[in-house]
Structure formats: structure tokens, C-alpha cells
Design an enzyme around this catalytic site. Structure first.
Site, PDB file in Angstrom:
ATOM      1  N   CYS A  29       1.265  -1.194  -0.003  1.00 33.37           N
ATOM      2  CA  CYS A  29       0.095  -0.256  -0.235  1.00 33.37           C
ATOM      3  C   CYS A  29       0.526   1.127  -0.267  1.00 33.37           C
ATOM      4  CB  CYS A  29      -1.246  -0.016   1.359  1.00 33.37           C
ATOM      5  SG  CYS A  29      -1.073  -1.571   2.279  1.00 33.37           S
ATOM      6  N   ARG A  77       7.108 -10.469   6.172  1.00 34.33           N
ATOM      7  CA  ARG A  77       6.546 -10.822   7.823  1.00 34.33           C
ATOM      8  C   ARG A  77       7.291 -11.624   8.250  1.00 34.33           C
ATOM      9  NH1 ARG A  77       0.314  -9.621   6.292  1.00 34.33           N
ATOM     10  NH2 ARG A  77       0.663  -7.795   4.424  1.00 34.33           N
ATOM     11  N   GLN A  82       0.923 -11.435  -3.000  1.00 33.74           N
ATOM     12  CA  GLN A  82      -0.033 -10.705  -2.604  1.00 33.74           C
ATOM     13  C   GLN A  82      -0.758 -10.322  -4.408  1.00 33.74           C
ATOM     14  OE1 GLN A  82      -0.312  -7.431  -0.211  1.00 33.74           O
ATOM     15  NE2 GLN A  82      -1.047  -9.086   1.927  1.00 33.74           N
ATOM     16  N   ASP A 139      -2.542  -7.796  -5.266  1.00 36.57           N
ATOM     17  CA  ASP A 139      -2.757  -6.756  -4.443  1.00 36.57           C
ATOM     18  C   ASP A 139      -3.641  -5.973  -5.570  1.00 36.57           C
ATOM     19  OD1 ASP A 139      -3.212  -5.565  -2.187  1.00 36.57           O
ATOM     20  OD2 ASP A 139      -1.383  -4.989  -1.766  1.00 36.57           O
ATOM     21  N   HIS A 192      -5.289  -1.229  -5.184  1.00 37.96           N
ATOM     22  CA  HIS A 192      -5.829  -0.239  -4.232  1.00 37.96           C
ATOM     23  C   HIS A 192      -6.957   0.835  -5.253  1.00 37.96           C
ATOM     24  CE1 HIS A 192      -1.915  -1.540  -2.201  1.00 37.96           C
ATOM     25  NE2 HIS A 192      -2.979  -1.419  -0.740  1.00 37.96           N
ATOM     26  N   LYS A 252     -15.265  -2.943   5.716  1.00 38.80           N
ATOM     27  CA  LYS A 252     -14.427  -3.612   5.126  1.00 38.80           C
ATOM     28  C   LYS A 252     -15.792  -4.839   5.097  1.00 38.80           C
ATOM     29  CE  LYS A 252     -12.139  -7.127   8.337  1.00 38.80           C
ATOM     30  NZ  LYS A 252     -11.324  -8.216   8.632  1.00 38.80           N
ATOM     31  N   HIS A 303      -8.267  -0.645  -0.271  1.00 38.16           N
ATOM     32  CA  HIS A 303      -7.543  -1.898  -0.447  1.00 38.16           C
ATOM     33  C   HIS A 303      -8.398  -3.705  -0.990  1.00 38.16           C
ATOM     34  CE1 HIS A 303      -4.774  -0.221   2.116  1.00 38.16           C
ATOM     35  NE2 HIS A 303      -5.950   0.109   3.381  1.00 38.16           N
TER      36      HIS A 303
HETATM   37 ZN    ZN Z   1      -3.346  -1.887   0.906  1.00 39.04          ZN
END
Ligand code: ZN
Ligand code: ZN
Length: 648
Positions: free
Chosen positions: A337, A366, A384, A386, A388, A472, A518
């Protein structure tokens, strides 16, 4: 008299000191028989606790999560008693309920407990259960509690009690057994009809490896023997479908001690499968108006200080990377992000140019404790899917619907058709916990609920479950074994646009903050493929599976013809290979069956003459001799029945 409010909103009057079980009786005898746990004014109480004020009461049965928690926690007392009787001098520590069952951590006087001891423990525990002993809570003073455990020489319970406040300490008694406990029990031990000790493991006292290592005894219990039998069958099936086992058998991924724990290595077949999944999503995302971006694996520490991730992941994660320049520090990225916020920040936007949708298959790192690592589901580096979305508050509604469409497309194409959704909103009693204006929160929550309704999702709204930075929606997917997984979170965020000072020019010519969404329909490629492996047992949808067909020449002299078949399959974009080993056809068929390839194409004399292939489906169904064109049609028809085009 006291007023009791029930979950349906009805209010009934009762004598002061009425117990939850008596309230249940006043509703129906049947309910009273099944109630095993209760919550009064949001606090867990015993079913026999006298209620002395007005309040709201929820009654739970075995079918509720809370009911199971009470059931399993109560069983841990029974098992602790059994252990105490079988291993005199054992020191008990803590014994909570967990997602599936319970555990109890103990320090054994000597020796160890192994699988061969489980039946003895189970038998003893069941004997105790059959005594139908009531669970009785009593308050004790701190001094009394300390004396009780000091006399036993149990320094663990003493340490727990030292940290409790006098006046709040309770013991729970049943039969001859007493334990330090906050409460939350079923009415009596007799309700527990089946107990199974599942495993033992080492566990440090309070999770700290400098402390004594205790023995953790895992178990589970049920109100009916039949339910235990079913559960054990399910466990057996889950073992067969364990993605770590299947991943190895299907040659999809591996781990290397040299490379490091929790860092998966994708083998050619696994990498190709991942690529197909990525391309599948990329294609749909393109149609949905996403633009791909690429960002590096590291970023300056300041980036994550700005984003707040340093605070969250910094200390307990991978340590900063230093450069030859003094004081310069980089971090492995724990999230994509912040990078995407900086991409947004490269130029000014007008409201007419929004929404911007930046997508990336971004790898993040992580640090997870080695004990927490598990196959592909808990790793230290993962990718991910991912994206945005940066939009105006007014566009949230539409954007949410679009993201739900994409998520449903992903779930549908991969055979996950049993799911519900959870919408997490604010706790209205603690508005100070949340950032962003009340007006925006209302707008966003309403947008999510509207979108969920309009898309026909089976969803629940959970108050107080939202993150501090936005509401969410989560998809809760049930796999083939009935286990529930959270997949495809869609998260609204008011925090990062603020921290990165993102803005756009509105129709009023003023600068405004965009809203950020997200979303990751797969979550991570690693975890998703693990779930997919366990859901399908390795029988992937035909469009995704590594090899769609395996050609089995009956003997060596059919090899040339097999090559010819392979060529024409490849020309028709069918993934196939030849098993050209000098083995009997029977053995080749058995092994092809094991490797889960959907179609076996047997080629022998007759096929060569007739220019056909004899098709046998995984699982044994014989489709007869057909030509390659017909086979290609067959494959494409089956693919098209699961893999639709996104938004045609
Ligand atoms: Zn994110
Ligand atoms: Zn207890």
C-alpha cells in the site's frame, strides 16, 4: 423483579436471582435441555448464575460457537482431573478452549505422555464425565487462592494468581477437582459423551522460550459419540488433502533449509500454475479498469514510518537493511500500500480522473515465529494479488459493487461455491476509536451494505469488527471439508490517504481526500493455492491443472503416434505429456490416476489405424475412442462450464 431482554428484543420479567437455565425453561423445556452456556450483559456467565439486575441475556447451545467454547473449556477441567489422578504430582497451568477443542498445559512430575497413553487418559476422563458432576463457581480471597496452590507446590498457578486482583478470584469445583477459573462452563460433566486426546506438543510457559517447557495436551469432545466419529473421519480426509503433502506429490513447491524457513520455492509446475492464476485475474482486472504497476521489494524506513507499518511490523519483523551510507535504512516491504500511495502522489488528479485502480502481484515479507510457520498458509514471504482503488466518497458505492463482482468471479471460476460474507462496521458506542468523519463512515458502511444486498450476498453485519481506519467486507468460504476460510477482503481506508496527504481536485475546485480501497481476491498466491489444493484434493479445475492429459502408449511401437498426438494437442493449446516409460499399460494407468491428471489418452494399434485416442477420465470413466478434434472440443466444453469470461 428484574427485566430480562432476549435476543429477539422481547422483554420478560422474572424474580430476582433467576438463573439463565430457568429463563430457558420459561421459554421451553426443549431449549432448557439444550442450553449449555449464556452471556448476560455481554459477559459470559454460568447457566446457574443468579441474575440480580435488569439486562440482556443470550442463551447458547452446542450449535453456537459460544456453546462449543464452554463445552470444550469444561472438558479441559475433566481432562485435567484425569491427568492429576493418573500422574500424581503433575502441575496444572492453563487450559483454554481453542477453535477445535481445547488444550491443557501441564508440567509432568517425570517422563512424558505419548500417543499410547491417550486411551488411558480418555477412559479416565469419560469415567469422570459420566459422574454428572455440576460445575460450581466460588469466590475465594487472594490469600486463600495462593495458599491452595502453594500447598500443591504449583508455582504456575501462584504466578497467575499474583497477577489477579483480590476480590475477583474464582475457583471452579466439580467432583473432587478444583481449578482456578474465570468461568463459562456447561451445567455438568455428564453432557460430555465423547472425549478424544488428539496430540501432545511442547509449549513454553507463557510462550517464552526462556521459561520451562511444559507438555501441551490437545483434545476435543462432543455431546454425541457419532459426532466424534465424524470429526475423526474429517481429520483423516484433511490429512490426505494436506496441501504440504499434495504440493510435494504434485511437484508444485518445496522448502529448503538452506534458503530459509517459511520461504517457499515454486517448482516449474507450481510456477506455471501460479502464472495461469495470475493471468486469469489480470485479464479480468483489465476489463474492470485496473492498471498494473510494479514496485520494489524494499523501501526506505521513513516510508513505513509514514504509513504506520513500521509501528505495526517494525520491531517484530525483519530488521532494517543498512547501506554503506551511514544512517540509511531500508525495510523489506510488509505491505504494498505505501508504494501505491506514492504512485498516486506522482501527479495531481481531478475528480473526473478518479477512480484510479493500481494492481500489482506484489511480494511482501513478514517475520513469523518459526513455530507459527505452516506450509504455504503461514510463510515469511508471499505474493499478494494486491490492488488499491483511489476514489471519491461518492464513487464508493459503484467501486464496491465492482470489487464484489470480481471476487465472485474468482470464487466461481475456482469452484468455491459455498460462502457467506461478513460486513464489519463501527462500534457506535466508541466513536473515538475510529479515524475519518462520521459522515464518511456512514457513507462507506451504507455503500458496502447496499453493494452486498444488490449482489445478492448472504451476509451478516458485525458491529465493532471494523478496523480503526475503515469498514470492510470479508468472504467466508467453506471448503469441501466444511472448514471455513476468510478470503477476499475488501477494506475501506481513511487512514493512508491522510498519512500520505493524498488529494484530488473536486468539482468545487477545492482539494479533497480520496478514499482508498484495499482488495485482494486471492489474498496471497501462496495461501490461495494451499486452500485450493485442500478444497479440490489436488484435482484442480481443468483450466488450471498442470497437465490436462497424459498420453499412454500401449507399447514402444506406438511412441511415434503418441508424439503426433501430442503435437496436435499442443496446437490446440492442450497441456499434455507422454508417459514413454517401458512399463505395462496397467501400471501407467495406475500411476496416472495417482498423479490426478484429468484425462488419460491411451494409444494402441487400433487407435493408430483409426487415427483416434482412447480416452479415460481420472476416476475411471471410459469415454471410448475419439479423434483429437473431438477431444479438444470435450476439454473446451468442460473448461467453459467453469471458466466464464468476466463481464462479457
Ligand atoms: Zn493495501
Ligand atoms: Zn473453567
Amino acid at each position: 423483579m428484574i427485566k430480562i431482554t432476549l435476543p429477539d428484543g422481547s422483554v420478560k420479567e422474572f424474580e430476582k436471582d433467576t438463573t439463565p437455565i430457568q429463563v430457558a425453561k420459561s421459554i421451553s423445556e426443549g431449549l432448557a435441555r439444550n442450553v449449555i452456556s449464556a452471556k448476560f450483559n455481554n459477559t459470559t456467565v454460568e447457566t446457574t448464575t443468579p441474575l440480580d439486575t435488569d439486562g440482556s441475556l443470550v442463551l447458547y447451545t452446542w450449535n453456537d460457537k459460544e456453546g462449543k467454547t464452554a463445552f470444550w473449556h469444561s472438558t479441559s477441567h475433566i481432562v485435567a482431573q484425569a491427568i492429576e489422578e493418573l500422574y500424581p504430582g503433575v502441575k496444572l497451568t492453563i487450559g483454554p478452549a481453542i477453535e477445535n477443542g481445547f488444550y491443557y498445559d501441564v508440567e509432568l512430575p517425570s517422563g512424558s505422555i505419548s500417543e499410547k497413553d491417550f486411551p488411558t487418559i480418555e477412559k479416565k476422563a469419560l469415567e469422570i464425565a459420566r459422574g454428572k458432576h455440576d460445575y460450581k463457581m466460588r469466590s475465594v480471597t487472594k490469600a486463600e487462592a495462593l495458599t491452595f496452590y502453594k500447598d500443591q507446590g504449583n508455582e504456575y498457578k501462584v504466578e497467575l494468581i499474583e497477577n489477579l486482583e483480590d476480590g475477583t478470584i474464582t475457583f471452579c469445583d466439580h467432583d473432587t477437582f478444583t481449578d482456578l477459573c474465570r468461568g463459562g462452563h456447561i451445567p455438568n460433566t455428564g453432557i460430555v459423551k465423547a472425549i478424544k486426546i488428539l496430540s501432545v506438543a511442547g509449549a513454553y510457559w507463557r510462550g517464552n522460550e526462556n521459561n520451562t517447557q511444559l507438555t501441551r495436551i490437545y483434545g476435543i469432545s462432543f455431546p454425541k459419540q457419532k459426532e466424534l466419529t465424524q470429526y475423526l473421519e474429517l481429520l483423516e480426509e484433511a490429512k490426505k488433502r494436506d496441501h504440504r503433502k499434495l504440493g510435494k506429490e504434485l511437484e508444485l513447491f518445496t522448502f529448503s533449509q538452506k534458503v530459509g524457513q517459511g520461504l517457499p520455492l515454486w517448482l516449474p509446475k507450481g510456477a506455471a500454475l501460479r502464472e495461469r492464476l495470475e493471468n486469469f485475474l489480470k485479464k479480468a482486472q483489465k476489463k474492470a479498469g485496473y492498471e498494473m504497476v510494479v514496485t520494489p521489494h524494499i523501501g526506505q524506513k521513513e516510508l513505513y514510518v509514514t504509513s504506520g507499518h513500521y509501528e505495526k511490523y517494525g520491531e517484530d519483523s525483519f530488521q532494517p537493511i543498512h547501506t554503506p551510507k551511514k544512517g540509511e535504512e531500508f525495510l523489506l516491504k510488509p505491505m504494498n500500500c505505501p508504494h501505491h500511495c506514492e504512485i498516486y502522489n506522482t501527479k495531481p488528479y481531478s475528480y473526473k480522473e478518479l477512480p484510479k485502480r493500481f494492481a500489482e502481484f506484489g511480494t511482501v515479507y513478514r517475520y513469523e515465529q518459526s513455530g507459527e510457520l505452516h506450509g504455504l498458509t503461514r510463510v515469511r514471504g508471499f505474493t499478494q494479488d494486491d490492488a488499491h482503488i483511489f476514489c471519491t466518497p461518492d464513487q464508493l458505492d459503484e467501486e464496491f459493487k465492482n470489487v464484489i463482482d470480481l471476487s465472485l468471479y474468482v470464487l466461481g471460476s475456482l469452484g468455491f461455491d459455498n460462502f457467506t460474507a461478513q460486513v464489519s462496521v463501527r462500534d457506535l458506542d466508541t466513536p473515538e476509536k475510529y479515524i475519518g468523519s462520521v459522515e464518511n463512515w456512514e457513507k462507506a458502511e451504507q455503500a458496502i451494505i447496499n453493494a452486498a444486498k444488490e449482489k445478492g450476498l448472504d451476509f451478516v453485519v458485525e458491529g465493532g469488527e471494523a478496523a480503526f481506519y475503515g469498514p470492510k467486507l470479508d468472504f467466508m468460504v467453506k471448503d469441501a471439508l466444511g472448514r471455513q476460510w476468510q478470503l477476499g477482503t475488501i477494506q475501506v481506508d481513511y487512514n493512508l490517504p491522510e498519512r500520505f496527504d493524498l488529494n484530488y481536485k473536486g468539482s468545487d475546485n477545492e482539494l479533497h481526500r480520496p478514499v482508498m480501497i484495499h482488495r485482494a481476491p486471492f489474498g496471497s498466491m501462496e495461501r490461495f493455492i494451499a486452500l485450493l489444493l485442500e478444497h479440490t484434493g489436488g484435482n484442480f479445475p481443468l483450466w488450471l491443472t498442470p497437465e490436462q492429459a497424459i498420453i499412454l502408449p500401449v507399447s514402444e511401437k506406438h511412441e511415434k503416434y503418441a508424439e503426433k498426438v501430442l503435437k496436435s494437442l499442443e496446437n490446440n493449446e492442450i497441456r499434455a505429456l507422454i508417459d514413454g516409460r517401458n512399463e505395462t499399460i496397467g501400471k501407467k494407468i495406475r500411476e496416472a490416476e495417482m498423479s490426478k491428471v484429468p484425462f488419460m489418452l491411451i494409444v494402441g494399434d487400433n487407435d493408430e489405424v483409426a487415427n483416434t485416442i482412447s480416452v479415460r477420465k481420472h476416476g475411471g470413466e471410459d469415454l471410448g475412442a475419439i479423434d483429437v478434434t473431438m477431444f479438444t472440443d470435450l476439454v473446451n466444453t468442460e473448461i467453459n462450464s467453469t471458466l466464464k469470461t468476466f463481464k462479457e
